[in-house]
Design a protein around this motif. Structure first.
Motif: not given
Length: 357
Positions: A28-46
């Motif tokens: 809305s004019e004064k409010k935001q909505a969280l659509l998605d969130f993710i945390s991705i660990p580094y693997e394989g030497g990344i």
């Protein structure tokens, strides 16, 4: 699923051990909505510095965003690399503000114009000692760091709309009243891996920012040293004299296993009351771990206390109403209790994911 009628914004947090992605939309004019969130660990030497990281980041963004195209991408650089200053300049015309802000900052910080980006934000008019002045927040940021981030995202086909630092991101939360502050002065304490940052806001505006060389690593090392020393002493007590001399067992011997100590630390701050360590099955109580890291916590809280004293002395503002803890230790409830006892100030945390749901 919330339809993306307006442009969505994706925030990209490139951490030491994981990649965090968050997407918000203007609900809305004064409010935001969280659509998605993710945390991705580094693997394989990344790691963020490895040659494979751009492809890893591209794949993560592609999976996270799907077929959505109307997206603004933002990321951040380390606030340790950005110098901020709250300045008061004489009341001058608009054409003279740039010059006055630049030279006022230049007197306080020596920097190379070819290496650093200079900018500022006007906070408003104030009266200081009966003299009309303009208050502003000025900062310098490394051009090379900014260019590296821009090039990284352009290379993978997701050009950035902007780059910021975490203290400015928190400032947005306070200014929009996503975190109600009712115009009070508040303190933000970010506890990082090798360093921490203390930031003070007044009426939603960043006023004072200070980085300190105290962080989670010192606490993890304290755990490793304490456990290693206790194990070494135990082995020395049970070993024959000849064996002690052969293996060099002494009070000064430390067998540091940082990874094991890090795992113990994570479980401890998450609230696990009893922990087992190593093949011996040694049992550690919550108070045992807290006692190991308490000296490091005490040094950290002392730095907060000194920063607040400096603020009260030089900025003549209201007393701090709340200290907000962010970072990995924002889940550590015992830290909040300890800080409240030491500072006599309410301590809380900010969970951005909960603010937009």
């Amino acid at each position: 699923v919330i339809p993306l009628r307006k442009k969505a914004t994706v925030g990209v947090d490139i951490g030491y051990y994981e990649l965090k992605l968050g997407m918000i939309n203007q609900a809305s004019e004064k409010k935001q909505a969280l659509l998605d969130f993710i945390s991705i660990p580094y693997e394989g030497g990344i790691t963020p510095k490895s040659p494979k990281f751009p492809l890893f980041l591209k794949a993560a963004l592609k999976n996270f965003c799907g077929r959505k195209r109307n997206i603004a991408f933002w990321t951040s650089i380390s606030s340790a690399k950005v110098e901020t200053r709250n300045l008061k300049i004489p009341k001058v015309s608009k054409k003279q503000i740039d010059n006055a802000a630049y030279w006022t900052l230049k007197k306080d910080i020596s920097f190379n114009d070819d290496e650093m980006l200079f900018d500022y934000e006007i906070l408003g008019d104030i009266v200081e000692d009966g003299i009309n002045k303009i208050e502003l927040m000025a900062y310098i940021a490394p051009k090379q760091e900014i260019a590296q981030q821009k090039n990284l995202f352009e290379k993978i086909g997701y050009p950035l709309s902007g780059i910021s630092i975490v203290p400015f991101a928190l400032q947005n939360l306070f200014r929009t009243n996503a975190v109600p502050t009712t115009g009070k002065d508040i303190c933000s304490l970010f506890i990082g891996r090798d360093w921490s940052r203390i930031v003070i806001y007044s009426n939603g505006n960043l006023v004072l920012s200070r980085g300190i060389k105290a962080g989670i690593r010192s606490m993890i090392e304290a755990i490793a040293q304490s456990i290693s020393k206790s194990q070494t002493n135990l082995e020395a007590e049970t070993a024959k004299p000849s064996e002690s001399s052969i293996f060099g067992l002494s009070d000064e011997t430390y067998i540091l296993d940082i990874e094991q100590a890090r795992n113990l630390f994570k479980e401890h701050i998450a609230g696990t009351p009893v922990l087992q360590f190593g093949e011996s099955g040694q049992v550690l109580q919550e108070n045992d771990i807290f006692g190991m890291i308490q000296p490091a916590l005490e040094r950290l809280v002392k730095q907060v206390e000194r920063t607040l004293s400096h603020y009260y002395l030089h900025f003549n503002r209201e007393r701090i109403s709340t200290v907000y803890v962010s970072g990995q230790m924002s889940v550590y409830k015992r830290l909040f209790t300890y800080m409240r006892e030491q500072l006599d100030i309410p301590v809380d945390t900010i969970n951005p994911c909960l603010l937009y749901t």
